[in-house]
Design a protein around this motif. Structure first.
Motif, mmCIF file in Angstrom:
data_model
loop_
_atom_site.group_PDB
_atom_site.id
_atom_site.type_symbol
_atom_site.label_atom_id
_atom_site.label_comp_id
_atom_site.label_asym_id
_atom_site.label_seq_id
_atom_site.Cartn_x
_atom_site.Cartn_y
_atom_site.Cartn_z
ATOM 1 N N SER A 93 83.224 71.994 30.438
ATOM 2 C CA SER A 93 84.346 71.247 29.454
ATOM 3 C C SER A 93 84.949 70.478 30.521
ATOM 4 O O SER A 93 85.540 69.224 30.220
ATOM 5 C CB SER A 93 85.006 72.302 28.922
ATOM 6 O OG SER A 93 84.333 72.683 27.757
ATOM 7 N N GLU A 94 85.535 71.089 31.463
ATOM 8 C CA GLU A 94 86.241 70.381 32.758
ATOM 9 C C GLU A 94 85.786 69.176 33.259
ATOM 10 O O GLU A 94 86.099 68.069 33.326
ATOM 11 C CB GLU A 94 86.803 71.347 33.956
ATOM 12 C CG GLU A 94 87.924 70.610 34.829
ATOM 13 C CD GLU A 94 88.910 70.088 34.176
ATOM 14 O OE1 GLU A 94 89.325 70.491 33.225
ATOM 15 O OE2 GLU A 94 89.480 69.225 35.068
ATOM 16 N N ARG A 105 83.440 67.238 31.813
ATOM 17 C CA ARG A 105 83.254 66.112 30.560
ATOM 18 C C ARG A 105 84.793 65.602 30.648
ATOM 19 O O ARG A 105 84.826 64.588 30.372
ATOM 20 C CB ARG A 105 83.010 67.001 29.282
ATOM 21 C CG ARG A 105 82.739 66.383 28.249
ATOM 22 C CD ARG A 105 81.837 67.044 27.081
ATOM 23 N NE ARG A 105 82.505 68.056 26.838
ATOM 24 C CZ ARG A 105 83.646 68.153 25.790
ATOM 25 N NH1 ARG A 105 83.906 67.144 25.057
ATOM 26 N NH2 ARG A 105 84.366 69.458 25.679
ATOM 27 N N VAL A 106 85.768 66.399 30.574
ATOM 28 C CA VAL A 106 86.998 65.836 30.520
ATOM 29 C C VAL A 106 87.387 64.790 31.655
ATOM 30 O O VAL A 106 87.736 63.480 31.374
ATOM 31 C CB VAL A 106 88.121 66.751 30.573
ATOM 32 C CG1 VAL A 106 89.709 66.114 30.767
ATOM 33 C CG2 VAL A 106 88.366 67.562 29.181
ATOM 34 N N GLN A 107 86.963 65.126 33.051
ATOM 35 C CA GLN A 107 87.177 64.361 34.024
ATOM 36 C C GLN A 107 86.175 63.143 34.020
ATOM 37 O O GLN A 107 86.610 61.980 34.404
ATOM 38 C CB GLN A 107 86.597 65.044 35.282
ATOM 39 C CG GLN A 107 87.692 66.439 35.511
ATOM 40 C CD GLN A 107 88.983 65.942 36.415
ATOM 41 O OE1 GLN A 107 89.155 64.919 36.771
ATOM 42 N NE2 GLN A 107 89.574 67.044 36.709
ATOM 43 N N ILE A 139 85.232 61.536 31.158
ATOM 44 C CA ILE A 139 85.873 60.779 30.152
ATOM 45 C C ILE A 139 87.176 60.161 30.664
ATOM 46 O O ILE A 139 87.288 58.617 30.371
ATOM 47 C CB ILE A 139 86.133 61.428 28.921
ATOM 48 C CG1 ILE A 139 84.711 62.092 28.181
ATOM 49 C CG2 ILE A 139 86.791 60.777 28.130
ATOM 50 C CD1 ILE A 139 83.820 61.052 27.857
ATOM 51 N N LEU A 167 81.192 59.898 25.411
ATOM 52 C CA LEU A 167 81.854 61.156 24.690
ATOM 53 C C LEU A 167 80.836 61.949 23.970
ATOM 54 O O LEU A 167 80.743 63.051 24.262
ATOM 55 C CB LEU A 167 83.324 60.950 24.312
ATOM 56 C CG LEU A 167 83.862 62.144 23.601
ATOM 57 C CD1 LEU A 167 84.155 63.324 24.720
ATOM 58 C CD2 LEU A 167 85.176 61.778 23.035
ATOM 59 N N ASP A 191 78.818 65.506 24.614
ATOM 60 C CA ASP A 191 79.290 66.387 23.612
ATOM 61 C C ASP A 191 77.827 67.345 23.454
ATOM 62 O O ASP A 191 77.789 68.453 23.668
ATOM 63 C CB ASP A 191 79.673 66.154 22.332
ATOM 64 C CG ASP A 191 81.581 66.325 22.568
ATOM 65 O OD1 ASP A 191 81.878 66.701 23.533
ATOM 66 O OD2 ASP A 191 81.847 66.006 21.380
ATOM 67 N N GLN A 212 76.114 68.897 26.284
ATOM 68 C CA GLN A 212 76.734 70.292 26.757
ATOM 69 C C GLN A 212 76.381 71.145 25.747
ATOM 70 O O GLN A 212 76.425 72.607 26.006
ATOM 71 C CB GLN A 212 78.498 70.208 26.748
ATOM 72 C CG GLN A 212 78.782 71.274 27.466
ATOM 73 C CD GLN A 212 80.503 71.346 27.355
ATOM 74 O OE1 GLN A 212 81.083 70.181 27.145
ATOM 75 N NE2 GLN A 212 81.189 72.447 27.834
ATOM 76 N N ARG A 213 76.494 71.057 24.241
ATOM 77 C CA ARG A 213 76.373 71.812 23.381
ATOM 78 C C ARG A 213 74.857 72.458 23.198
ATOM 79 O O ARG A 213 74.892 73.649 23.139
ATOM 80 C CB ARG A 213 76.531 71.098 21.965
ATOM 81 C CG ARG A 213 76.757 72.046 20.761
ATOM 82 C CD ARG A 213 77.548 71.598 19.327
ATOM 83 N NE ARG A 213 78.635 71.028 19.635
ATOM 84 C CZ ARG A 213 79.425 69.960 19.537
ATOM 85 N NH1 ARG A 213 78.636 68.749 19.401
ATOM 86 N NH2 ARG A 213 80.523 69.813 19.753
#
Lengths: 164, 128
Positions: free
Chosen positions: A14-15, A17-19, A21, A46, A50, A53-54
């Motif tokens: 998740s981290e 992915r945030v970075q 984006i 994004l 998502d 990752q899922r």
């Protein structure tokens, strides 16, 4: 040097992915300039991240963001079990047969469906990408082991939009 | 009225209710892997406390980025608000959109169409 290429290979948390984006927002803004569709373009990445990752088996992905010849091309490759790989291929094939009006209708219908999937998905990601990209989605799945596939999703989106 | 005060994280928004003036706010990026898990307690808070919310309550949404999983959760949250406030028409839904931001504008239009609610599109930043 290609100044419009971002490549990432490694763990997708998740981290991360945030970075990614956050980084893509900067890359898009500084390479494309201020325009009303920047979130649409970053949003494609994004949604693909998502999904990766899922449904990923393990946590490594390959991700590329590439702008060339008036097009943004985003690719994500991850490992998935057979059912998830089949669902990806079916989803993309179903959407490819839809007109833009049908994509919008399916999106709105899915938005109003109750509940989320087992892995937290809303069933909207590929429909949302289709709306944002003009339905330019391709998906590939290659078996590597019993019930294990390497899945690659690729989206291209035209940049022929009016700048702000 | 139960307190509602959820701090923002790197991928989830801050969610807060203040009584005077009555104001429910959702603010920040919403890109969790599982938006249902994040928004479920907030929907449950509305379900439990909605009847006690003042008629002139403002519901503010300021979400620069959100994923499609959050889009569905936000739709369900708006429907929960609609159910809670159905007899009190003075309430207001404020949806903040950055200038020239077609993504957020489109989301507001979609929500207005599907929920049948009046969603006021606001530009600039909400009051602190």
């Amino acid at each position: 040097m290609n100044k419009n290429l971002l490549e990432y290979q490694g763990q997708l948390s998740s981290e991360v992915r945030v970075q990614l984006i956050t980084l893509l927002q900067c890359i898009a803004l500084y390479n494309l300039g201020k325009r009303s569709d920047l979130k649409r373009l970053v949003g494609i990445a994004l949604e693909l991240l998502d999904n990766a990752q899922r449904y990923n088996v393990g946590s490594d992905v390959d991700f590329t963001w590439h702008i060339a010849n008036g097009e943004l091309i985003v690719q994500v490759t991850n490992r998935a079990v057979g059912t998830d790989a089949e669902r990806l291929l079916k989803s993309v094939a179903d959407i490819a047969r839809m007109t833009p009006e049908e994509v919008n209708a399916a999106f709105k219908q899915q938005l109003q469906e109750e509940g989320f999937g087992d892995k937290g998905g809303a069933g909207l990601g590929m429909l949302q990408i289709a709306r944002k990209s003009g339905n330019q989605i391709r998906a590939f799945a290659e078996p590597v082991d019993k019930d294990l596939f390497i899945c690659r999703s690729e989206v291209s989106a035209s940049l022929e939009r009016t700048k702000c | 009225m139960e307190e509602l005060n959820i701090a923002a994280t790197r991928n989830t928004p801050a969610v807060h209710y203040q009584a005077h003036p009555a104001r429910f706010t959702v603010s920040g990026n919403s890109i969790p892997e599982n938006a249902g898990n994040f928004y479920r307690p907030i929907m449950e808070w509305i379900a439990r406390n909605g009847a006690g919310l003042p008629a002139d309550c403002t519901f503010e949404f300021n979400l620069p980025y959100f994923n499609s999983s959050s889009l569905k959760a936000l739709y369900l949250l708006l429907m929960e608000i609609k159910n809670a406030m159905q007899d009190r028409k003075e309430h207001r839904i404020a949806w903040y959109v950055e200038e020239e931001d077609e993504f957020m504008q489109e989301a507001a239009d979609t929500f207005a169409e599907l929920t049948g609610m009046h969603i006021e599109v606001c530009h600039g930043a909400p009051k602190a």
